[in-house]
Design a protein around this motif. Structure first.
Motif, PDB file in Angstrom:
ATOM      1  N   SER A   1       0.749  -1.209  -0.071  1.00  0.00           N
ATOM      2  CA  SER A   1      -0.005  -0.072   0.097  1.00  0.00           C
ATOM      3  C   SER A   1       1.042   1.215   0.239  1.00  0.00           C
ATOM      4  N   THR A   2       2.114   1.232  -0.447  1.00  0.00           N
ATOM      5  CA  THR A   2       2.940   2.295  -0.346  1.00  0.00           C
ATOM      6  C   THR A   2       3.989   2.014  -1.685  1.00  0.00           C
TER       7      THR A   2
ATOM      8  N   ASP B   1       2.250   3.760   5.430  1.00  0.00           N
ATOM      9  CA  ASP B   1       0.942   3.998   5.516  1.00  0.00           C
ATOM     10  C   ASP B   1       0.455   3.456   6.886  1.00  0.00           C
TER      11      ASP B   1
ATOM     12  N   CYS C   1       3.438  10.127   5.988  1.00  0.00           N
ATOM     13  CA  CYS C   1       2.475   9.190   5.613  1.00  0.00           C
ATOM     14  C   CYS C   1       2.170   9.293   4.375  1.00  0.00           C
ATOM     15  N   TYR C   2       2.240   8.051   3.646  1.00  0.00           N
ATOM     16  CA  TYR C   2       1.651   8.260   2.202  1.00  0.00           C
ATOM     17  C   TYR C   2       0.362   7.585   2.356  1.00  0.00           C
ATOM     18  N   ALA C   3      -0.810   8.332   1.943  1.00  0.00           N
ATOM     19  CA  ALA C   3      -2.200   7.808   2.129  1.00  0.00           C
ATOM     20  C   ALA C   3      -2.945   7.848   0.703  1.00  0.00           C
TER      21      ALA C   3
ATOM     22  N   GLN D   1      -4.143   3.875   1.003  1.00  0.00           N
ATOM     23  CA  GLN D   1      -4.825   3.447   2.157  1.00  0.00           C
ATOM     24  C   GLN D   1      -4.788   4.818   3.313  1.00  0.00           C
ATOM     25  N   MET D   2      -5.792   5.359   3.395  1.00  0.00           N
ATOM     26  CA  MET D   2      -5.946   6.413   4.257  1.00  0.00           C
ATOM     27  C   MET D   2      -6.346   6.005   5.772  1.00  0.00           C
ATOM     28  N   ARG D   3      -5.247   5.721   6.560  1.00  0.00           N
ATOM     29  CA  ARG D   3      -5.299   5.364   7.972  1.00  0.00           C
ATOM     30  C   ARG D   3      -5.146   6.785   8.900  1.00  0.00           C
TER      31      ARG D   3
ATOM     32  N   ALA E   1      -2.101   8.875   9.923  1.00  0.00           N
ATOM     33  CA  ALA E   1      -1.716  10.277   9.150  1.00  0.00           C
ATOM     34  C   ALA E   1      -1.821  11.456  10.161  1.00  0.00           C
TER      35      ALA E   1
ATOM     36  N   THR F   1       1.833  14.330   5.667  1.00  0.00           N
ATOM     37  CA  THR F   1       0.884  13.253   4.888  1.00  0.00           C
ATOM     38  C   THR F   1       0.563  13.755   3.431  1.00  0.00           C
TER      39      THR F   1
END
Length: 295
Positions: free
Chosen positions: A92-93, A248, A266-268, A271-273, A277, A283
């Motif tokens: 997810s990154t 993420d 944070c790479y969103a 997935q945006m957690r 974040a 972010t």
């Protein structure tokens, strides 16, 4: 149109088979067979279009009104621009998928494993507990891992290749630090020009007939806090002054601590957690945001 990716293995290295004994060593590496080929013998990737298929389907939220760290501070930017090394999470990154979830789905255990993955990434259960539960559910054989990689090659995230090229052009070393498995990561690392010695990840184990024998519990990334330990080791081994962690999940956030990562970005974009974040130094939803701030 992108040219085909060709990852070839000229010959298959023989599998290392542990000798049977009435007394077993506590070291997992002596209990089972590993895949010895540096790119894993099954690493046949299809054309580049298959690797990035669906990449543009990822919806990128331009901003999150509840996040104050969407605009990096002057100190954060200065640290980013002066990094000696950048450590990337993988699932997810660097790629769009959660590798263990893909393998689980391929092996018919998708739903149950995805639930454990979500718990691990949000930090609601110890990582080692989630990892053990997932592997027990999947029980992937060597042939299943090979087939999964061939039929479902990882989809590389949009912009990651450009970012890695830019970092390398600035003489910034790139590492992959993942709670996933080396067997699933090595083909991606090869395509992105990252040497295998720059991978810190878990190791699947196989028995003499290629059956699942679990995973190597001696790898730091198999435990909670393992990414932090891995980043600390990277820093110490190379004498880096400034190290950045990009990912993420909660396990990526853990890497930001004294002696470890100086910043957590944070790479969103996949997935945006929100809980992760919110605690990041910065972010982003697109790797171009990071490229734009490099000299």
């Amino acid at each position: 149109m992108a040219s085909p990716i060709s990852v070839r293995t000229s010959s298959r290295h023989p599998l290392r088979v542990a000798q049977s004994s009435s007394v077993r060593s506590p070291q997992a590496t002596q209990l089972a067979t590993r895949a010895a080929n540096p790119f894993f013998p099954c690493a046949k990737l299809s054309k580049a279009r298959a690797v990035v298929a669906g990449a543009m389907e990822v919806s990128k939220a331009p901003s999150s009104p509840g996040l104050a760290n969407r605009q990096p501070s002057k100190d954060v930017l200065e640290t980013w621009r002066n990094a000696d090394a950048v450590c990337f999470d993988v699932d997810s990154t660097v790629c769009l998928d959660e590798g263990i979830d893909e393998l689980a789905d391929f092996c018919g255990a998708g739903q149950a494993v995805a639930e454990w993955t979500a718990k691990a990434m949000t930090g609601t259960v110890p990582f080692e507990e989630a990892l053990s539960a997932r592997i027990s559910l999947i029980k992937p054989s060597l042939s299943q891992v090979e087939d999964c990689l061939e039929k479902r090659p990882p989809r590389i995230s949009p912009g990651i290749s450009d970012l890695i090229k830019k970092l390398k052009a600035n003489n910034i070393e790139v590492f992959l630090v993942s709670g996933g498995f080396r067997e699933m990561i090595k083909p991606m690392a090869f395509e992105l020009g990252i040497p295998t010695e720059n991978i810190r990840a878990n190791q699947l184990l196989f028995g003499t007939s290629g059956e699942s024998a679990g995973f190597d519990p001696t790898e730091p990334t198999s435990r909670s806090g393992g990414k932090a330990v891995s980043v600390q080791q990277i820093r110490q081994d190379h004498g880096y002054k400034t190290v950045i962690m990009i990912g993420d999940g909660a396990t990526d956030l853990e890497a930001r601590q004294p002696g470890g990562a100086d910043l957590f970005i944070c790479y969103a974009g996949v997935q945006m957690r929100e809980t992760v974040a919110a605690k990041a130094d910065w972010t982003v939803f697109d790797f171009q945001e990071l490229i734009a701030e490099l000299p």
